[in-house]
Scaffold this motif. Structure first.
Motif, PDB file in Angstrom:
ATOM      1  N   THR A 133      -7.393  -1.972   6.202  1.00 49.23           N
ATOM      2  CA  THR A 133      -6.096  -1.667   5.611  1.00 49.23           C
ATOM      3  C   THR A 133      -5.316  -0.730   6.521  1.00 49.23           C
ATOM      4  O   THR A 133      -5.894   0.040   7.297  1.00 49.23           O
ATOM      5  CB  THR A 133      -6.230  -1.004   4.224  1.00 49.23           C
ATOM      6  N   LEU A 134      -4.003  -0.805   6.388  1.00 51.25           N
ATOM      7  CA  LEU A 134      -3.085   0.088   7.078  1.00 51.25           C
ATOM      8  C   LEU A 134      -1.964   0.394   6.102  1.00 51.25           C
ATOM      9  O   LEU A 134      -1.284  -0.526   5.627  1.00 51.25           O
ATOM     10  CB  LEU A 134      -2.522  -0.574   8.338  1.00 51.25           C
ATOM     11  N   SER A 135      -1.787   1.665   5.767  1.00 48.19           N
ATOM     12  CA  SER A 135      -0.712   2.012   4.835  1.00 48.19           C
ATOM     13  C   SER A 135       0.636   1.932   5.553  1.00 48.19           C
ATOM     14  O   SER A 135       0.724   2.160   6.767  1.00 48.19           O
ATOM     15  CB  SER A 135      -0.927   3.414   4.251  1.00 48.19           C
ATOM     16  N   LEU A 136       1.668   1.621   4.801  1.00 45.16           N
ATOM     17  CA  LEU A 136       3.006   1.579   5.388  1.00 45.16           C
ATOM     18  C   LEU A 136       3.418   2.958   5.884  1.00 45.16           C
ATOM     19  O   LEU A 136       4.095   3.081   6.906  1.00 45.16           O
ATOM     20  CB  LEU A 136       4.016   1.035   4.378  1.00 45.16           C
ATOM     21  N   ALA A 137       2.980   4.012   5.191  1.00 40.17           N
ATOM     22  CA  ALA A 137       3.271   5.376   5.635  1.00 40.17           C
ATOM     23  C   ALA A 137       2.597   5.671   6.980  1.00 40.17           C
ATOM     24  O   ALA A 137       3.194   6.310   7.852  1.00 40.17           O
ATOM     25  CB  ALA A 137       2.822   6.385   4.570  1.00 40.17           C
ATOM     26  N   GLU A 138       1.370   5.210   7.154  1.00 43.29           N
ATOM     27  CA  GLU A 138       0.674   5.391   8.427  1.00 43.29           C
ATOM     28  C   GLU A 138       1.400   4.635   9.537  1.00 43.29           C
ATOM     29  O   GLU A 138       1.536   5.125  10.662  1.00 43.29           O
ATOM     30  CB  GLU A 138      -0.779   4.918   8.300  1.00 43.29           C
TER      31      GLU A 138
ATOM     32  N   ALA B 273      -0.236  -3.068  -4.190  1.00 41.12           N
ATOM     33  CA  ALA B 273       0.676  -2.233  -4.977  1.00 41.12           C
ATOM     34  C   ALA B 273       0.753  -0.794  -4.468  1.00 41.12           C
ATOM     35  O   ALA B 273       1.700  -0.077  -4.784  1.00 41.12           O
ATOM     36  CB  ALA B 273       0.244  -2.240  -6.447  1.00 41.12           C
ATOM     37  N   GLN B 274      -0.220  -0.370  -3.663  1.00 37.11           N
ATOM     38  CA  GLN B 274      -0.216   0.984  -3.106  1.00 37.11           C
ATOM     39  C   GLN B 274       0.458   1.037  -1.730  1.00 37.11           C
ATOM     40  O   GLN B 274       0.314   2.007  -1.007  1.00 37.11           O
ATOM     41  CB  GLN B 274      -1.650   1.539  -2.990  1.00 37.11           C
ATOM     42  N   GLN B 275       1.188  -0.011  -1.386  1.00 39.38           N
ATOM     43  CA  GLN B 275       1.884  -0.134  -0.098  1.00 39.38           C
ATOM     44  C   GLN B 275       0.915  -0.027   1.081  1.00 39.38           C
ATOM     45  O   GLN B 275       1.169   0.652   2.067  1.00 39.38           O
ATOM     46  CB  GLN B 275       3.011   0.890   0.037  1.00 39.38           C
ATOM     47  N   ARG B 276      -0.188  -0.749   0.970  1.00 44.77           N
ATOM     48  CA  ARG B 276      -1.136  -0.889   2.068  1.00 44.77           C
ATOM     49  C   ARG B 276      -1.145  -2.339   2.500  1.00 44.77           C
ATOM     50  O   ARG B 276      -1.132  -3.241   1.661  1.00 44.77           O
ATOM     51  CB  ARG B 276      -2.556  -0.515   1.638  1.00 44.77           C
ATOM     52  N   LEU B 277      -1.204  -2.551   3.797  1.00 44.68           N
ATOM     53  CA  LEU B 277      -1.419  -3.890   4.316  1.00 44.68           C
ATOM     54  C   LEU B 277      -2.918  -4.130   4.399  1.00 44.68           C
ATOM     55  O   LEU B 277      -3.665  -3.272   4.886  1.00 44.68           O
ATOM     56  CB  LEU B 277      -0.830  -4.039   5.720  1.00 44.68           C
ATOM     57  N   TRP B 278      -3.331  -5.279   3.913  1.00 43.49           N
ATOM     58  CA  TRP B 278      -4.700  -5.742   4.095  1.00 43.49           C
ATOM     59  C   TRP B 278      -4.636  -6.767   5.207  1.00 43.49           C
ATOM     60  O   TRP B 278      -3.866  -7.732   5.136  1.00 43.49           O
ATOM     61  CB  TRP B 278      -5.242  -6.351   2.812  1.00 43.49           C
ATOM     62  N   ILE B 279      -5.435  -6.541   6.245  1.00 49.71           N
ATOM     63  CA  ILE B 279      -5.382  -7.373   7.438  1.00 49.71           C
ATOM     64  C   ILE B 279      -6.751  -8.017   7.631  1.00 49.71           C
ATOM     65  O   ILE B 279      -7.774  -7.318   7.692  1.00 49.71           O
ATOM     66  CB  ILE B 279      -5.002  -6.522   8.671  1.00 49.71           C
ATOM     67  N   SER B 280      -6.764  -9.351   7.714  1.00 47.84           N
ATOM     68  CA  SER B 280      -8.035 -10.044   7.943  1.00 47.84           C
ATOM     69  C   SER B 280      -8.203 -10.310   9.439  1.00 47.84           C
ATOM     70  O   SER B 280      -7.238 -10.557  10.157  1.00 47.84           O
ATOM     71  CB  SER B 280      -8.090 -11.358   7.163  1.00 47.84           C
ATOM     72  N   HIS B 281      -9.454 -10.220   9.885  1.00 44.84           N
ATOM     73  CA  HIS B 281      -9.786 -10.517  11.272  1.00 44.84           C
ATOM     74  C   HIS B 281     -11.160 -11.166  11.304  1.00 44.84           C
ATOM     75  O   HIS B 281     -11.726 -11.458  10.243  1.00 44.84           O
ATOM     76  CB  HIS B 281      -9.708  -9.252  12.152  1.00 44.84           C
TER      77      HIS B 281
ATOM     78  N   SER C   6       7.274  -4.539   1.135  1.00 47.85           N
ATOM     79  CA  SER C   6       8.105  -4.104   0.010  1.00 47.85           C
ATOM     80  C   SER C   6       9.298  -3.256   0.445  1.00 47.85           C
ATOM     81  O   SER C   6      10.224  -3.052  -0.333  1.00 47.85           O
ATOM     82  CB  SER C   6       7.245  -3.306  -0.990  1.00 47.85           C
ATOM     83  N   ARG C   7       9.300  -2.794   1.668  1.00 49.84           N
ATOM     84  CA  ARG C   7      10.429  -2.017   2.182  1.00 49.84           C
ATOM     85  C   ARG C   7      11.361  -2.847   3.050  1.00 49.84           C
ATOM     86  O   ARG C   7      12.328  -2.334   3.581  1.00 49.84           O
ATOM     87  CB  ARG C   7       9.905  -0.807   2.958  1.00 49.84           C
ATOM     88  N   GLY C   8      11.047  -4.134   3.193  1.00 52.81           N
ATOM     89  CA  GLY C   8      11.905  -5.032   3.964  1.00 52.81           C
ATOM     90  C   GLY C   8      11.570  -5.126   5.436  1.00 52.81           C
ATOM     91  O   GLY C   8      12.280  -5.778   6.190  1.00 52.81           O
ATOM     92  N   HIS C   9      10.462  -4.509   5.856  1.00 45.85           N
ATOM     93  CA  HIS C   9      10.023  -4.628   7.238  1.00 45.85           C
ATOM     94  C   HIS C   9       9.252  -5.931   7.409  1.00 45.85           C
ATOM     95  O   HIS C   9       8.505  -6.336   6.514  1.00 45.85           O
ATOM     96  CB  HIS C   9       9.142  -3.452   7.643  1.00 45.85           C
ATOM     97  N   VAL C  10       9.423  -6.564   8.548  1.00 43.74           N
ATOM     98  CA  VAL C  10       8.774  -7.843   8.824  1.00 43.74           C
ATOM     99  C   VAL C  10       7.562  -7.587   9.726  1.00 43.74           C
ATOM    100  O   VAL C  10       7.673  -6.914  10.753  1.00 43.74           O
ATOM    101  CB  VAL C  10       9.757  -8.824   9.486  1.00 43.74           C
TER     102      VAL C  10
END
Length: 168
Positions: free
Chosen positions: A150-155, A136-144, A94-98
């Motif tokens: 999860t990893l928050s964008l702030a983290e 919606a809370q700006q967290r990435l959900w990562i499957s493995h 949501s912040r434009g980071h890839v």
């Protein structure tokens, strides 16, 4: 809008999983508009995402490729992992980071200026990231292979600012 599909022309006479990577473009009515060939790839295109500047990014079995507007595809200058980079997924947050998820090579984030590379040596629970979704809370959900984390964008920002920091 247009629909883009990552695909592979499986035409290798010696490997039934190999061929040149390509990206098919369709209009909103699913009429084919064209094919973009990802030169230099020999296997699979796993994921696609557009950056806010119009750059098309591709996650492939040969690494991360980018296509700037008006240019051809080229291998991105992503940090080299301990082993070969097989990029399995792609997402623009949501912040434009890839973001890219790698097979046994961790997570990669490009913020328009540089790269952040995270893996188990930086505190992630696994070095593989099959899929990426932002909530919606700006967290990435990562499957493995063993589930989700999860990893928050702030983290991620905190980790980018301090290369010696460990993920929490």
């Amino acid at each position: 809008g247009d629909v883009f599909v990552g695909a592979t022309l499986l035409n290798s006479p010696t490997d039934d999983h190999a061929g040149m990577g390509r990206i098919l473009q369709f209009d909103a009515d699913l009429n084919e508009k064209g094919v973009l060939w990802v030169e230099g790839t020999t296997h699979l295109v796993y994921g696609l995402t557009f950056a806010p500047d119009g750059t098309l990014w591709a996650a492939t079995s040969e690494g991360i490729y980018r296509k700037n507007p008006g240019e051809g595809f080229r291998l991105a200058d992503a940090p080299k992992p301990r082993a070969r980079l097989i990029a399995m997924s792609a997402l623009t947050d949501s912040r434009g980071h890839v973001w890219f998820g790698g097979y046994e090579s961790g997570l990669y984030r490009h913020d328009g200026r540089g790269w952040l590379h995270l893996d188990s040596t930086r505190g992630l629970p696994d070095d593989t990231a099959y899929g990426l979704v932002e909530d919606a809370q700006q967290r990435l959900w990562i499957s493995h292979g063993r589930g989700l984390y999860t990893l928050s964008l702030a983290e991620a920002d905190r980790l980018a600012a301090d290369p010696s920091a460990m993920a929490k």
